[in-house]
Enzyme design. Structure first.
Site, short mmCIF file in Angstrom:
data_model
loop_
_atom_site.label_atom_id
_atom_site.label_comp_id
_atom_site.label_asym_id
_atom_site.label_seq_id
_atom_site.Cartn_x
_atom_site.Cartn_y
_atom_site.Cartn_z
N HIS A 93 0.78 -1.30 0.03
CA HIS A 93 -0.09 -0.16 -0.13
C HIS A 93 1.03 1.34 0.16
O HIS A 93 2.08 1.30 0.56
CB HIS A 93 -0.96 -0.23 1.37
CG HIS A 93 -1.99 1.03 1.09
ND1 HIS A 93 -2.00 2.16 1.23
CD2 HIS A 93 -3.55 0.92 0.78
CE1 HIS A 93 -3.24 3.03 1.07
NE2 HIS A 93 -3.81 2.06 0.78
N GLU A 161 -3.92 2.00 -7.06
CA GLU A 161 -4.44 2.97 -6.15
C GLU A 161 -3.83 4.25 -6.43
O GLU A 161 -2.66 4.34 -5.79
CB GLU A 161 -4.27 2.75 -4.73
CG GLU A 161 -5.31 1.44 -4.31
CD GLU A 161 -5.44 1.69 -2.90
OE1 GLU A 161 -6.81 1.49 -2.48
OE2 GLU A 161 -4.61 1.59 -2.03
P1 13P Z 1 -9.88 5.90 0.52
O1 13P Z 1 -10.90 5.03 -0.10
O2 13P Z 1 -10.16 6.55 1.88
O3 13P Z 1 -9.67 7.01 -0.54
O4 13P Z 1 -8.83 4.92 0.53
C1 13P Z 1 -8.22 4.12 -0.40
C2 13P Z 1 -7.25 3.06 0.01
O5 13P Z 1 -6.35 3.53 0.41
C3 13P Z 1 -7.71 1.84 0.06
O6 13P Z 1 -6.49 0.84 0.50
#
Ligand code: 13P
Length: 242
Positions: A93, A161
């Site tokens: 992450h 992401e």
């Molecule tokens: P948000 O949905 O709060 O933007 O976070 C996304 C995330 O980092 C999920 O791992």
């Protein structure tokens, strides 16, 4: 499809019980075509396991150690997570890549450990705002894929992401998500990996934009942060996904 709720560093023990119980109540009578998985803080994995065991909701961890055992104070290894009923673990992450200086090699080792213990790593990749503005997003993600993903026939999931989309309320255009997913899918094919590997999107997902995101051609699911702490909205997204 997989709808994954990453709780990050939130909840006390009672809130973890309440949140998982509410999601369970909302979903356990539903026939879901999508898989739903919760990713509580490590210390509450067993607590949440006791709530959702024997249900249609799966469990995952937010991270695991690069090591299996030994003198690594504070670490939690893949086999330990396996002992507590985790089917998945997030690795790489951006909050760990950046906040904890984790390298692609670290992410690779974590993913490999999880695969070795028959768990499914959710390997995160994502570009920052600067890379996006300079037009480097595809190259940055490609390098992360090359260096973080074990070339393996074991099951794994990729979560795209964009860092600038996390917690910001901004999401990429559907065209740019599709462009990124096409590149990732092509990379998987070029590396002779299975064509059923899921690619998730994460970053500011909510009930409002989920419907739009579901129209992305190759979307394998969503990795949801903030909204996964709201049992009603999170459950609604799980139901829309089905
Ligand atoms: P948000 O949905 O709060 O933007 O976070 C996304 C995330 O980092 C999920 O791992």
């Amino acid at each position: 499809m997989l709808i994954a709720g990453n709780w990050k560093l939130n909840c006390n023990i009672n809130e973890a019980i309440d949140l998982s119980s509410s999601i369970l109540n909302n979903l356990n009578s539903k026939v879901l075509r999508s898989e739903v998985a919760l990713f509580p803080p490590t210390i509450y994995i067993e607590t949440v396991y006791n709530v959702i065991k024997n249900s249609n909701i799966a469990l995952g961890a937010q991270d695991c150690s690069v090591n299996i055992s030994g003198a690594y104070t504070g670490d939690v290894s893949a086999p330990m997570l396996n002992d507590f009923g985790c089917k998945f673990s997030i690795v790489g992450h951006s909050e760990r890549r950046n906040g904890k200086n984790e390298s692609n090699k670290d992410v690779y080792l974590k993913a490999k450990n999880l695969m070795d213990f028959k768990m499914i790593p959710i390997i995160c990749v994502g570009e920052n705002a600067e890379d996006r503005e300079r037009g480097n997003a595809l190259d940055v993600i490609k390098k992360q894929l090359e260096e973080s993903i074990p070339k393996s026939n074991n099951e794994f999931i990729i979560a795209y992401e964009p860092i600038w989309a996390i917690g910001s309320g901004k999401i990429p255009t559907l065209d740019s998500i599709n462009e990124m997913f096409n590149m990732i899918r092509q990379w998987l094919t070029n590396n002779s990996m299975k064509n059923n590997i899921k690619i998730l999107y994460g970053g500011s997902v909510n009930k409002g934009n989920a419907k739009e995101l579901f129209s992305c051609k190759d979307l394998g699911g969503l990795l949801i942060g903030g909204v996964s702490l709201n049992p009603t909205e999170f459950s609604e997204i799980c139901i829309i996904a089905s």
